[in-house]
Design a protein around this motif. Structure first.
Motif, PDB file in Angstrom:
ATOM      1  N   VAL A  77      14.478  10.040  11.450  1.00 10.68           N
ATOM      2  CA  VAL A  77      15.671  10.427  12.193  1.00 10.68           C
ATOM      3  C   VAL A  77      16.596  11.235  11.288  1.00 10.68           C
ATOM      4  N   GLU A  78      16.718  10.785  10.072  1.00 11.08           N
ATOM      5  CA  GLU A  78      17.555  11.471   9.088  1.00 11.08           C
ATOM      6  C   GLU A  78      17.099  12.914   8.898  1.00 11.08           C
ATOM      7  N   LYS A  79      15.791  13.084   8.796  1.00 13.31           N
ATOM      8  CA  LYS A  79      15.255  14.395   8.429  1.00 13.31           C
ATOM      9  C   LYS A  79      15.083  15.330   9.629  1.00 13.31           C
ATOM     10  N   TYR A  80      14.663  14.795  10.758  1.00 10.20           N
ATOM     11  CA  TYR A  80      14.341  15.642  11.902  1.00 10.20           C
ATOM     12  C   TYR A  80      15.152  15.322  13.156  1.00 10.20           C
ATOM     13  N   GLY A  81      15.778  14.156  13.172  1.00 15.62           N
ATOM     14  CA  GLY A  81      16.514  13.766  14.362  1.00 15.62           C
ATOM     15  C   GLY A  81      15.695  12.842  15.262  1.00 15.62           C
ATOM     16  N   ALA A  82      16.416  12.079  16.099  1.00 21.41           N
ATOM     17  CA  ALA A  82      15.766  11.092  16.957  1.00 21.41           C
ATOM     18  C   ALA A  82      14.900  11.759  18.021  1.00 21.41           C
ATOM     19  N   ASP A  83      15.353  12.883  18.545  1.00 24.03           N
ATOM     20  CA  ASP A  83      14.583  13.542  19.601  1.00 24.03           C
ATOM     21  C   ASP A  83      13.213  13.977  19.086  1.00 24.03           C
ATOM     22  N   THR A  84      13.185  14.481  17.854  1.00 23.45           N
ATOM     23  CA  THR A  84      11.895  14.858  17.272  1.00 23.45           C
ATOM     24  C   THR A  84      11.020  13.627  17.070  1.00 23.45           C
ATOM     25  N   LEU A  85      11.620  12.542  16.549  1.00 21.32           N
ATOM     26  CA  LEU A  85      10.848  11.314  16.355  1.00 21.32           C
ATOM     27  C   LEU A  85      10.265  10.843  17.683  1.00 21.32           C
ATOM     28  N   ARG A  86      11.082  10.817  18.704  1.00 20.11           N
ATOM     29  CA  ARG A  86      10.628  10.353  20.021  1.00 20.11           C
ATOM     30  C   ARG A  86       9.465  11.210  20.531  1.00 20.11           C
ATOM     31  N   MET A  87       9.663  12.503  20.510  1.00 19.93           N
ATOM     32  CA  MET A  87       8.609  13.363  21.060  1.00 19.93           C
ATOM     33  C   MET A  87       7.367  13.322  20.188  1.00 19.93           C
ATOM     34  N   TYR A  88       7.574  13.212  18.883  1.00 18.36           N
ATOM     35  CA  TYR A  88       6.406  13.203  18.015  1.00 18.36           C
ATOM     36  C   TYR A  88       5.580  11.932  18.200  1.00 18.36           C
ATOM     37  N   GLU A  89       6.243  10.800  18.333  1.00 15.33           N
ATOM     38  CA  GLU A  89       5.484   9.559  18.529  1.00 15.33           C
ATOM     39  C   GLU A  89       4.674   9.619  19.829  1.00 15.33           C
ATOM     40  N   MET A  90       5.230  10.310  20.812  1.00 18.68           N
ATOM     41  CA  MET A  90       4.493  10.461  22.066  1.00 18.68           C
ATOM     42  C   MET A  90       3.360  11.472  21.929  1.00 18.68           C
ATOM     43  N   MET A 126       0.826  -1.207   0.000  1.00 16.08           N
ATOM     44  CA  MET A 126       0.000   0.000   0.000  1.00 16.08           C
ATOM     45  C   MET A 126       0.865   1.264   0.000  1.00 16.08           C
ATOM     46  N   TYR A 127       2.151   1.072  -0.167  1.00 14.21           N
ATOM     47  CA  TYR A 127       3.106   2.188  -0.272  1.00 14.21           C
ATOM     48  C   TYR A 127       2.973   3.162   0.896  1.00 14.21           C
ATOM     49  N   ASN A 128       2.685   2.642   2.084  1.00 11.16           N
ATOM     50  CA  ASN A 128       2.483   3.560   3.205  1.00 11.16           C
ATOM     51  C   ASN A 128       3.405   3.257   4.390  1.00 11.16           C
ATOM     52  N   VAL A 129       4.490   2.525   4.135  1.00 12.12           N
ATOM     53  CA  VAL A 129       5.406   2.173   5.218  1.00 12.12           C
ATOM     54  C   VAL A 129       6.345   3.333   5.496  1.00 12.12           C
ATOM     55  N   GLN A 130       6.444   3.659   6.776  1.00  8.76           N
ATOM     56  CA  GLN A 130       7.352   4.721   7.168  1.00  8.76           C
ATOM     57  C   GLN A 130       8.407   4.109   8.076  1.00  8.76           C
ATOM     58  N   ASN A 131       9.673   4.210   7.720  1.00 12.42           N
ATOM     59  CA  ASN A 131      10.748   3.711   8.567  1.00 12.42           C
ATOM     60  C   ASN A 131      11.206   4.811   9.510  1.00 12.42           C
ATOM     61  N   PRO A 132      11.567   4.417  10.712  1.00 15.89           N
ATOM     62  CA  PRO A 132      12.028   5.446  11.658  1.00 15.89           C
ATOM     63  C   PRO A 132      13.300   6.131  11.153  1.00 15.89           C
ATOM     64  N   ASP A 133      14.138   5.385  10.420  1.00 12.48           N
ATOM     65  CA  ASP A 133      15.410   5.945   9.946  1.00 12.48           C
ATOM     66  C   ASP A 133      15.199   7.214   9.134  1.00 12.48           C
ATOM     67  N   GLU A 134      14.160   7.171   8.294  1.00 13.52           N
ATOM     68  CA  GLU A 134      13.907   8.326   7.428  1.00 13.52           C
ATOM     69  C   GLU A 134      13.595   9.562   8.266  1.00 13.52           C
TER      70      GLU A 134
END
Length: 961
Positions: free
Chosen positions: A744-757, A734-742
RNA sequence: GCCUCGAUGGUGGAACUGGUAGACACGCAGGACUUAAAAUCCUGUUCCCGAUGAGGGAGUGCGGGUUCAAUUCCCGCUCGAGGUACCA
């Protein structure tokens, strides 16, 4: 460090720092209080992690980091559930050793996990497929084999003890868990030979080998446990599953049914989770009743037929019995049938036998059955009652036979209507002309000694009477089945079992681990034996053949949380001291889909290990949180399919066509989502979410996406192509898979962490949607700017010094409010509101341009669990040499939240009239006085006296006249 | 069928023990800065009436109820998610 928030540089630095310094290494001896926070370890699949996996890990990491700041010694480990079907299926297809693919996948997982900045203690990593680990899985199995369950003691006991009992008194008056009822005296036992003794003991062992009806999955070539089968299909792969009798290892989990049920009461789990387990255990209280067969011609002449034993939860309805039903597999089914009926009965049994589970489940509403010609005698009325056979009665539950009460059971009712059998009402309150009355309330009628009683009392009385007349006993049944423990697969733990004269024996514990042998191909042998039969010299040193099945997936995951406590101990599963110290998991994160599998097996193993004195806690997971799933958010483009858009407009809407639409459908045309009537002439087509931004299609990238799309035409709205969207499972197709790496690459791990929360409550399932991620990213940038003290004119690369002045009351108020809020939010796992609170606080501080050390320090500590990398960096800038991980969580001081005045809306007989500013410190009496004065002076009250004045702290004042 | 949970703006969601519904964020609209873009900042944003004002009205899936006061508690529905199922 520069002025810009260079997350890549910051995060890489701290990742390496933590690893090098083993910052998160947990100590097994510490004076600090302990906290054990665990995530369900993942199966390392080939696809790698998608953004859904880390959701729970991030939450648990926040708690782990928070607890460290609060002075706890935190155990936060991670590992891999590395035995499993996909690696083996892949091995079958490619010939690659599953160990290699597993290793590769684990490395990929590790790389992805590291990028997110988790505070795992990697020195404790475990893998279920490593011999050092599965040695202890095999060890537990041996202990289970050497144990039986004594209901009187309420615990598992060693089989050696049982042998002594048998030698002295046989098996009389023992109340122990067993496969079937056996009766023998001490004399008989002592006369048995080795084979007979072993066979008898097998009837009681907690791990036992027995001929059982199993879920056989031919396409997978293996048996499956009940929780691995849904709707007659295998959970993995969705293959057809059939019932089959096979000799298999099983675990006697049923012995623990009552304790597993009772234990739930002590656990801090969600109600739905407990309910799932309660249903799975399926306790029902009732009675067994024996019905003597009527002395028909056949029974009279031949051997005495034992009475028919049935189980019922409604002994109160015994006078409503109008027929009996046996399951087609019931051992008496053929025996009791009369000559005339025998052919019919045989045919019926044969027919049901050939149906798969799935077929049987599919025709649940079809009624079928056959009369045996036999009758039983009603124990109270002494009337003759016909006996039928039907597949709506299952051999696997109760005794495989029922007394049918059509008036008060819908299945019996249907059967009775179909075969035209009498229906006798015995509980008033329903209309049995229409349907069965199944409610457990009403007054008993037509029931001799039960007449006039409430159902509840009638049940009691009936059981008493049944016992008194010696026709039955009270009985509790459980739906829970013993767990089938053999798998005919390669990639699993080998059983520490060998066979001597066909009798299974355990290897000595000193011979563990029994390592998984190499084989040439990962398929069953030509003779249909499991893959391990291919192994060269698969036998003990003495030459006895070894077991060729392997253990199922849940074997390795059933006690892994214990091994984390003491992962390198070569002497024992978990050392006594380590176990004394860590005891149990305080907080367990995982998906609710494991409720009937891993979570129940783990509890069972844990209780067993507790019984044999190995561990100190009888429940493994004190509190459990189920993170929701992250679904995919698919995007769609709309392809013209029927008529040309321009034609359509001209003919049906009488409008001029939109410019530039090609005349003909020879090239694909895509129409933007909100063009009127679009849905009438387009088909939605999945489009890769990576070429869509906020539902706006990147047309250039779309043309490059696939070869066939380079020459297409778009119908736009406002010069944009707007895509549709829908929530679906995250999947490649369904072309809708999002990898965390992408991310992290674009916004950083801290943004990913806070955003998922920030996305929403942790327990809720929600679609992944990158729309809001900018907001979190902006927040972190703003925090960074506050720290480095940027202003537009300021282009230097150096950071401004912190403001060393004392904070103002309003600054103190901001930080202390935040302390209280963050602590509250973490304690109730409300991470999304915590993130919001940070945003508010940092905004407020930025407005005040507050860079005071005394404010920034506590702010940074609060942020550390959520965005650890940036917090560490700031901590360093603040001049601390130590990592922030073991800083002290700031203390909340109430006085800073108090403002001097507060506005109260005053409502007057329910209507809000005016607003009053009052000092907050006033007690309610003074407030009442102030309000009265104010109202008198403004003539609201005229000459009346209020009946009551209601004051709600900080909120509102109500005055009723 | 039974059990459990849920339904709040254009969107994700907030409101903890009943107390100013819509925090925070996205999106959208307008503006500032800029040659421009990016970045950043400011203002507005539940709906309806009203003049773009003051102001008023409605409003947390639907219908009732308790209460001075209900997103929150009670009763009855509708819809959705998950679990489970001839379990006697």
């Amino acid at each position: 460090m520069g002025k810009n928030y260079d997350f890549g540089k910051i995060e890489q630095h701290w990742r390496e720092y933590w690893q090098k310094n083993k910052t998160f290494k947990a100590d097994n001896t510490s004076g600090k209080p302990k906290y054990y926070v665990l995530d369900m370890f993942p199966y390392p699949s080939g696809a790698g992690l998608h953004v859904g996996h880390p959701l729970g890990y991030i939450a648990s990491d926040i708690v782990a980091r928070y607890k460290r700041l609060k002075g706890f010694n935190v155990l936060h480990p991670m590992g891999y559930d590395s035995y499993g079907l996909p690696a083996e299926q892949y091995a079958i297809q490619t010939g690659q050793h599953p160990a290699n693919t597993t290793e590769r996948n684990i490395n990929r997982y590790r790389e992805q996990l590291d990028k997110i900045g988790f505070s795992f203690d990697w020195d404790r990593e475990i893998r279920t497929n490593s011999p050092e680990y599965y040695k202890w899985t095999q060890w537990v199995f041996i202990r289970l084999f050497n144990s039986y369950y004594c209901y009187k003691a309420g615990q598992a006991r060693p089989v050696s003890e049982l042998i002594e009992i048998f030698e002295q008194q046989g098996n009389e008056r023992l109340h122990i868990a067993q496969s079937k009822q056996l009766n023998f005296t001490a004399q008989e036992w002592n006369g048995y030979n080795e084979r007979q003794k072993q066979e008898v003991l097998m009837n009681y062992r907690l791990a036992y080998l027995a001929e059982t009806a199993v879920n056989w999955c031919a396409p997978l070539g293996t048996v499956l446990a009940n929780d691995e089968v849904v709707n007659g299909l295998s959970v993995r792969g969705g293959h057809l599953v059939e019932r089959k009798m096979m000799k298999q290892w099983s675990l006697r989990i049923t012995a623990y049914a009552e304790r597993l049920l009772q234990g739930l009461e002590t656990l801090d789990w969600s109600e739905s989770m407990k309910e799932i387990q309660r249903n799975w255990i399926g306790k029902s209280i009732g009675a067994t009743v024996n019905f003597e067969f009527a002395a028909a011609d056949k029974a009279a002449t031949e051997a005495v037929v034992p009475p028919l034993e049935i189980f019922t939860t409604r002994p109160d309805t015994v006078f409503g019995v109008t027929f009996m039903v046996l399951s087609p597999e019931h051992p008496l089914a053929m025996e009791i049938s009369t000559e005339e009926q025998l052919v019919q009965v045989g045919k019926y049994i044969a027919r049901t036998k050939n149906r798969t589970e799935r077929e049987r489940q599919a025709d649940v509403n079809k009624i079928s059955g056959v009369f045996t010609g036999a009758y039983v005698i009603h124990p109270f009325t002494k009337k003759q009652i016909p006996v039928y056979i039907s597949d709506y009665v299952l051999m696997g539950y109760g005794s495989g036979a029922i007394m049918a009460v059509p008036a008060h059971d819908s299945r019996d009712y249907r059967f009775a209507k179909y075969f035209n059998l009498p229906i006798i009402e015995v509980v008033s309150g329903g209309n049995i002309e229409q349907e069965a009355f199944e409610a457990k309330d009403g007054i008993l009628v037509n029931s001799d000694f039960l007449n006039g009683l409430e159902v509840k009392d009638a049940i009691k009385k009936a059981v008493e009477k049944i016992e008194e007349s010696k026709i039955g006993i009270p009985k509790t049944n459980y739906r829970l089945r013993d767990a089938i423990f053999s798998r005919q697969r390669y990639w699993g733990e080998p059983f520490p079992v060998y066979y001597k004269d066909g009798i299974p024996y355990m290897l000595d514990e000193s011979e563990l681990p029994l390592e998984l042998p190499e084989i040439d191909r990962y398929l069953p042998t030509e003779k249909g034996e499991p893959p391990l039969a291919r192994a060269v010299n698969w036998r003990t040193a003495e030459g006895y053949p070894l077991e060729t099945s392997t253990m199922p997936g849940f074997a390795g995951s059933s006690a892994y949380y214990l091994r984390y406590m003491d992962p390198h101990n070569n002497e024992t599963l978990v050392g006594e001291q380590a176990n004394e110290y860590w005891r149990e998991v305080d907080l367990y994160f995982g998906g609710s889909e494991h409720a009937t599998g891993h979570l129940i097996y783990s509890r069972f193993w844990n209780k067993f290990l507790y019984d044999i004195g190995k561990i100190v806690s009888d429940e493994p997971f004190r509190k459990m949180l189920n993170q929701g799933m992250i679904q995919g958010r698919s995007n769609f483009v709309y392809r013209l399919n029927r008529k040309m858009y321009s034609e359509y407009l001209r003919e049906e809407r009488n409008e001029e066509p939109v410019e530039g639409i090609p005349q003909g459908l020879n090239i694909p045309v895509f129409i933007s989502k909100n063009i009127p009537d679009r849905e009438k002439f387009t088909d939605p087509v999945h489009v890769d979410i990576h070429i869509v931004d906020n539902d706006i299609l990147d047309i250039g990238k779309f043309r490059d996406w696939r070869n066939d799309l380079s020459n297409v035409h778009f119908v736009l709205e406002d010069d944009k192509y707007v895509c549709g969207w829908e929530v679906e499972k995250m999947s490649k197709s369904m072309y809708n898979v999002q990898n965390p790496d992408e991310i992290v690459e674009k916004y950083g791990a801290d943004t990913l962490r806070m955003y998922e929360m920030f996305l929403g409550p942790i327990e809720q399932s929600k679609p992944w949607d990158t729309k809001g991620i900018e907001g979190v990213f902006r927040f972190l940038k703003k925090y960074w700017r506050l720290i480095v003290g940027s202003s537009d004119s300021d282009r230097e690369e150096s950071v401004l010094p912190f403001d060393e002045n004392s904070p103002t009351p309003s600054e103190l108020k901001i930080i202390h409010n935040l302390i209280r809020k963050i602590e509250d939010d973490i304690n109730r796992f409300s991470f999304n509101t915590a993130v919001s609170s940070f945003m508010i606080a940092v905004n407020d501080l930025a407005d005040l341009n507050c860079r005071k050390r005394s404010i920034i320090e506590p702010l940074t500590i609060l942020l550390a669990p959520f965005a650890p990398h940036i917090a560490e960096e700031v901590w360093l800038m603040l001049g601390h040499n130590e990592t922030i991980t073991y800083a002290e969580f700031p203390k909340y001081e109430e006085k800073y939240t108090v403002e001097s005045t507060f506005e109260y809306p005053v409502s007057f007989n329910g209507k809000t009239r005016f607003t009053l500013s009052l000092p907050l410190e006033l007690d309610s009496a003074s407030i009442q006085k102030a309000v009265l004065e104010d109202m008198r002076s403004s003539k609201w009250l005229e000459n009346r006296t209020p009946k009551k004045i209601i004051i709600v702290p900080k909120r509102i004042i109500n005055i009723v006249v």
